[in-house]
Motif scaffolding. Structure first.
Motif, PDB file in Angstrom:
ATOM      1  N   MET A   1      15.834  20.488 -11.379  1.00 61.21           N
ATOM      2  CA  MET A   1      15.279  20.391 -12.724  1.00 61.21           C
ATOM      3  C   MET A   1      14.353  19.184 -12.818  1.00 61.21           C
ATOM      4  O   MET A   1      14.715  18.091 -12.404  1.00 61.21           O
ATOM      5  CB  MET A   1      16.426  20.241 -13.735  1.00 61.21           C
ATOM      6  N   THR A   2      13.191  19.404 -13.376  1.00 58.68           N
ATOM      7  CA  THR A   2      12.287  18.296 -13.684  1.00 58.68           C
ATOM      8  C   THR A   2      12.459  17.942 -15.153  1.00 58.68           C
ATOM      9  O   THR A   2      12.947  18.758 -15.943  1.00 58.68           O
ATOM     10  CB  THR A   2      10.817  18.686 -13.427  1.00 58.68           C
ATOM     11  N   LYS A   3      12.056  16.758 -15.519  1.00 56.38           N
ATOM     12  CA  LYS A   3      12.155  16.359 -16.927  1.00 56.38           C
ATOM     13  C   LYS A   3      11.332  17.279 -17.817  1.00 56.38           C
ATOM     14  O   LYS A   3      11.765  17.651 -18.905  1.00 56.38           O
ATOM     15  CB  LYS A   3      11.690  14.913 -17.111  1.00 56.38           C
ATOM     16  N   LEU A   4      10.146  17.647 -17.359  1.00 48.65           N
ATOM     17  CA  LEU A   4       9.269  18.501 -18.152  1.00 48.65           C
ATOM     18  C   LEU A   4       9.915  19.860 -18.417  1.00 48.65           C
ATOM     19  O   LEU A   4       9.927  20.343 -19.556  1.00 48.65           O
ATOM     20  CB  LEU A   4       7.915  18.667 -17.460  1.00 48.65           C
ATOM     21  N   LEU A   5      10.482  20.471 -17.386  1.00 49.74           N
ATOM     22  CA  LEU A   5      11.147  21.759 -17.544  1.00 49.74           C
ATOM     23  C   LEU A   5      12.390  21.616 -18.438  1.00 49.74           C
ATOM     24  O   LEU A   5      12.660  22.475 -19.290  1.00 49.74           O
ATOM     25  CB  LEU A   5      11.538  22.337 -16.184  1.00 49.74           C
TER      26      LEU A   5
ATOM     27  N   VAL B   1      15.260  22.556 -23.590  1.00 48.33           N
ATOM     28  CA  VAL B   1      15.951  21.949 -24.729  1.00 48.33           C
ATOM     29  C   VAL B   1      15.222  22.273 -26.030  1.00 48.33           C
ATOM     30  O   VAL B   1      15.849  22.632 -27.035  1.00 48.33           O
ATOM     31  CB  VAL B   1      16.099  20.417 -24.531  1.00 48.33           C
ATOM     32  N   ASN B   2      13.902  22.168 -26.025  1.00 43.84           N
ATOM     33  CA  ASN B   2      13.129  22.475 -27.232  1.00 43.84           C
ATOM     34  C   ASN B   2      13.262  23.942 -27.644  1.00 43.84           C
ATOM     35  O   ASN B   2      13.347  24.251 -28.831  1.00 43.84           O
ATOM     36  CB  ASN B   2      11.661  22.096 -27.056  1.00 43.84           C
ATOM     37  N   MET B   3      13.291  24.849 -26.663  1.00 43.38           N
ATOM     38  CA  MET B   3      13.474  26.270 -26.982  1.00 43.38           C
ATOM     39  C   MET B   3      14.835  26.491 -27.647  1.00 43.38           C
ATOM     40  O   MET B   3      14.943  27.206 -28.643  1.00 43.38           O
ATOM     41  CB  MET B   3      13.346  27.127 -25.719  1.00 43.38           C
TER      42      MET B   3
END
Length: 192
Positions: free
Chosen positions: A169-173, A178-180
């Motif tokens: 997992m990358t921070k961006l992904l 999380v936002n979804m």
């Protein structure tokens, strides 16, 4: 006997409850539901206490702190009782849980209890909801192995220090996922 304490305000709908159920399907006490006297009636018959709670502003939730203060202020004897901690946070990295573990460790030291260790969980919202989502199960594989190791340490009264998060997992992904989920929760609350 082992006393399992859930320190989450979300009680049975919490990730803390999910993690405790992964190591014990019974005997869970809820600090936000039960009175401290109800929880403490078991303390004399136990040699091990397992706390599970979410991270709130780098520390345990207020009810967990209140419980620790109640023990100290009322002279409740926890001498030589083993303490294990499961703390989860919404951050990807589990390192954010370190201060909360240190708070419990300090509490144990000041009350002659034995701090046995901590299981620090990053991305707790995803790992805690893994059973309902195939992708979450896949990226939580590390958790499955470590929770078994944590339980074995408790059963054998061994010291333990474990950390986990979701992989790969990358921070961006992670932020995208999380936002979804956050938007989905907002929509569910608006329509209910």
């Amino acid at each position: 006997m082992i006393l399992y304490l859930n320190g989450s305000p979300r009680i049975k709908k919490s990730n803390s409850d999910t993690f405790l159920n992964d190591i014990s399907a019974n005997n869970i006490n809820y600090l936000y539901k039960d009175s401290f006297r109800s929880v403490l009636k078991h303390i004399n018959n136990t040699d091990t206490i397992v706390f599970s709670f979410p991270l709130y502003v780098d520390s345990p939730p207020s009810k967990v702190i209140e419980f620790m203060e109640y023990i100290k202020d009322n002279g409740i004897n926890i001498k030589n009782k083993n303490f294990y901690i499961i703390v989860n946070c919404g951050f990807l990295e589990s390192k954010h849980n370190k201060i909360a573990c240190e708070i419990i460790k300090n509490f144990c030291l000041n009350n002659s209890a034995i701090y046995k260790g901590c299981f620090k969980i990053g991305a707790g919202e995803i790992i805690g909801k893994r059973e309902n989502n195939f992708l979450f199960r896949i990226i939580s594989l590390s958790y499955y192995f470590k929770i078994k190791k944590f339980k074995k340490s408790i059963d054998n009264k061994k010291e333990v220090d474990l950390s986990t998060s979701i992989h790969p997992m990358t921070k961006l992904l992670y932020i995208l996922i999380v936002n979804m989920n956050f938007k989905k929760k907002i929509n569910n609350n608006i329509h209910n």
